[in-house]
Write a protein that holds these residues in place. Sequence first.
Motif, PDB file in Angstrom:
ATOM      1  N   GLU A 177       0.831  -1.201   0.000  1.00 48.09           N
ATOM      2  CA  GLU A 177       0.000   0.000   0.000  1.00 48.09           C
ATOM      3  C   GLU A 177       0.869   1.256   0.000  1.00 48.09           C
ATOM      4  N   ALA A 178       1.943   1.261   0.759  1.00 50.98           N
ATOM      5  CA  ALA A 178       2.862   2.403   0.805  1.00 50.98           C
ATOM      6  C   ALA A 178       3.538   2.611  -0.539  1.00 50.98           C
ATOM      7  N   LEU A 179       3.905   1.507  -1.204  1.00 44.67           N
ATOM      8  CA  LEU A 179       4.527   1.581  -2.529  1.00 44.67           C
ATOM      9  C   LEU A 179       3.547   2.164  -3.548  1.00 44.67           C
ATOM     10  N   MET A 180       2.279   1.741  -3.473  1.00 47.66           N
ATOM     11  CA  MET A 180       1.254   2.238  -4.384  1.00 47.66           C
ATOM     12  C   MET A 180       1.021   3.736  -4.176  1.00 47.66           C
ATOM     13  N   ILE A 181       0.976   4.161  -2.923  1.00 51.72           N
ATOM     14  CA  ILE A 181       0.766   5.583  -2.609  1.00 51.72           C
ATOM     15  C   ILE A 181       1.935   6.419  -3.128  1.00 51.72           C
ATOM     16  N   SER A 182       3.165   5.903  -2.927  1.00 53.63           N
ATOM     17  CA  SER A 182       4.336   6.649  -3.404  1.00 53.63           C
ATOM     18  C   SER A 182       4.340   6.744  -4.935  1.00 53.63           C
ATOM     19  N   ASN A 183       3.913   5.660  -5.629  1.00 54.48           N
ATOM     20  CA  ASN A 183       3.820   5.700  -7.097  1.00 54.48           C
ATOM     21  C   ASN A 183       2.782   6.707  -7.563  1.00 54.48           C
ATOM     22  N   VAL A 184       1.629   6.746  -6.890  1.00 55.10           N
ATOM     23  CA  VAL A 184       0.578   7.702  -7.232  1.00 55.10           C
ATOM     24  C   VAL A 184       1.075   9.126  -7.033  1.00 55.10           C
ATOM     25  N   LEU A 185       1.745   9.388  -5.908  1.00 57.16           N
ATOM     26  CA  LEU A 185       2.284  10.726  -5.630  1.00 57.16           C
ATOM     27  C   LEU A 185       3.343  11.114  -6.664  1.00 57.16           C
ATOM     28  N   LEU A 186       4.166  10.157  -7.066  1.00 60.52           N
ATOM     29  CA  LEU A 186       5.196  10.411  -8.072  1.00 60.52           C
ATOM     30  C   LEU A 186       4.554  10.795  -9.407  1.00 60.52           C
ATOM     31  N   TRP A 187       3.506  10.064  -9.811  1.00 58.94           N
ATOM     32  CA  TRP A 187       2.826  10.387 -11.069  1.00 58.94           C
ATOM     33  C   TRP A 187       2.138  11.747 -10.997  1.00 58.94           C
ATOM     34  N   ILE A 188       1.599  12.079  -9.861  1.00 58.43           N
ATOM     35  CA  ILE A 188       0.981  13.399  -9.682  1.00 58.43           C
ATOM     36  C   ILE A 188       2.037  14.492  -9.838  1.00 58.43           C
ATOM     37  N   ALA A 189       3.207  14.261  -9.253  1.00 53.24           N
ATOM     38  CA  ALA A 189       4.302  15.240  -9.360  1.00 53.24           C
ATOM     39  C   ALA A 189       4.767  15.379 -10.811  1.00 53.24           C
ATOM     40  N   VAL A 190       4.876  14.256 -11.539  1.00 55.63           N
ATOM     41  CA  VAL A 190       5.289  14.294 -12.948  1.00 55.63           C
ATOM     42  C   VAL A 190       4.271  15.055 -13.785  1.00 55.63           C
ATOM     43  N   LEU A 191       2.979  14.774 -13.563  1.00 59.53           N
ATOM     44  CA  LEU A 191       1.935  15.475 -14.309  1.00 59.53           C
ATOM     45  C   LEU A 191       1.924  16.971 -14.007  1.00 59.53           C
ATOM     46  N   ALA A 192       2.133  17.314 -12.734  1.00 61.62           N
ATOM     47  CA  ALA A 192       2.190  18.730 -12.353  1.00 61.62           C
ATOM     48  C   ALA A 192       3.369  19.421 -13.040  1.00 61.62           C
ATOM     49  N   ALA A 193       4.512  18.738 -13.114  1.00 59.97           N
ATOM     50  CA  ALA A 193       5.694  19.295 -13.789  1.00 59.97           C
ATOM     51  C   ALA A 193       5.416  19.496 -15.281  1.00 59.97           C
ATOM     52  N   LEU A 194       4.735  18.536 -15.910  1.00 57.93           N
ATOM     53  CA  LEU A 194       4.401  18.659 -17.331  1.00 57.93           C
ATOM     54  C   LEU A 194       3.448  19.820 -17.591  1.00 57.93           C
ATOM     55  N   VAL A 195       2.456  19.985 -16.717  1.00 55.45           N
ATOM     56  CA  VAL A 195       1.522  21.105 -16.849  1.00 55.45           C
ATOM     57  C   VAL A 195       2.277  22.435 -16.693  1.00 55.45           C
ATOM     58  N   GLY A 196       3.173  22.492 -15.721  1.00 55.34           N
ATOM     59  CA  GLY A 196       3.976  23.707 -15.512  1.00 55.34           C
ATOM     60  C   GLY A 196       4.861  24.008 -16.716  1.00 55.34           C
ATOM     61  N   LEU A 197       5.469  22.975 -17.281  1.00 56.65           N
ATOM     62  CA  LEU A 197       6.335  23.139 -18.456  1.00 56.65           C
ATOM     63  C   LEU A 197       5.526  23.638 -19.646  1.00 56.65           C
ATOM     64  N   PHE A 198       4.341  23.079 -19.845  1.00 52.07           N
ATOM     65  CA  PHE A 198       3.474  23.519 -20.939  1.00 52.07           C
ATOM     66  C   PHE A 198       3.090  24.991 -20.761  1.00 52.07           C
ATOM     67  N   ALA A 199       2.723  25.374 -19.544  1.00 49.86           N
ATOM     68  CA  ALA A 199       2.341  26.763 -19.273  1.00 49.86           C
ATOM     69  C   ALA A 199       3.509  27.712 -19.521  1.00 49.86           C
ATOM     70  N   LEU A 200       4.717  27.299 -19.119  1.00 51.03           N
ATOM     71  CA  LEU A 200       5.914  28.119 -19.328  1.00 51.03           C
ATOM     72  C   LEU A 200       6.204  28.286 -20.817  1.00 51.03           C
ATOM     73  N   ALA A 201       6.106  27.186 -21.577  1.00 50.94           N
ATOM     74  CA  ALA A 201       6.347  27.246 -23.023  1.00 50.94           C
ATOM     75  C   ALA A 201       5.343  28.178 -23.700  1.00 50.94           C
ATOM     76  N   ARG A 202       4.101  28.128 -23.245  1.00 51.88           N
ATOM     77  CA  ARG A 202       3.068  28.986 -23.815  1.00 51.88           C
ATOM     78  C   ARG A 202       3.371  30.460 -23.533  1.00 51.88           C
ATOM     79  N   GLN A 203       3.817  30.768 -22.320  1.00 51.32           N
ATOM     80  CA  GLN A 203       4.157  32.146 -21.967  1.00 51.32           C
ATOM     81  C   GLN A 203       5.341  32.653 -22.775  1.00 51.32           C
ATOM     82  N   ILE A 204       6.320  31.784 -23.003  1.00 47.00           N
ATOM     83  CA  ILE A 204       7.477  32.181 -23.819  1.00 47.00           C
ATOM     84  C   ILE A 204       7.022  32.504 -25.236  1.00 47.00           C
TER      85      ILE A 204
END
Length: 200
Positions: free
Chosen positions: A3-30
């Motif tokens: 269960e702890a491994l699953m939670i850490s994987n979910v949190l990791l994917w959330i962090a990756v998706l958040a980074a991708l959204v941030g990168l997309f927003a930055l590229a759009r602003q540029i």
Amino acid sequence: MNEALMISNVLLWIAVLAALVGLFALARQIGVLYERVAPMGALMLDTGPQVGEAAPVFDLPHLVSSRERVSLGLPGDKSTLLFFLSPTCPVCKKLLPILRSANQSERGWLRVVLTSDGEQPEHLAFYDKAGLQDFPYVLSRELGIAYRVAKLPYAVLINEHGRVAAKGLVNSREQLESLFTAKELGVASVQAYLDQPGKA
């Protein structure tokens, strides 16, 4: 533990998706900033013959052979780009490949002429070392004085009617090409065009 491994994987994917959204927003602003920033044209100095005036007429010997003459400022079938340079100017040397490219791609309407002043042996060595055989090359202190050239590299575009079409200090491909753009638009400089109401 699973269960702890699953939670850490979910949190990791959330962090990756958040980074991708941030990168997309930055590229759009540029992209938005890039569209808003006006192109930087050649820096036009308010000295020498003005845009629209007749260019000074010169008949000068080619650097390599005094029997070969280079006429400047007369009406003809092509425009002439006068490029003022020096063998000791690093920016001038950086722009040589760009001039070669323009000399080839624009040859239907443009003739590129290199010009400087100083001692002929120094310029002959530079001419050979830099492989400038495709360009007319003239030495004339009077030509620099006529155009009030104080800093290098400097370029003057003379149209086919023998009139100054554009001019300015050029430190990059964009600044050099801005002279061609100014001629096409029929304005003194790209900045003058952008300063018109509704153009910026």
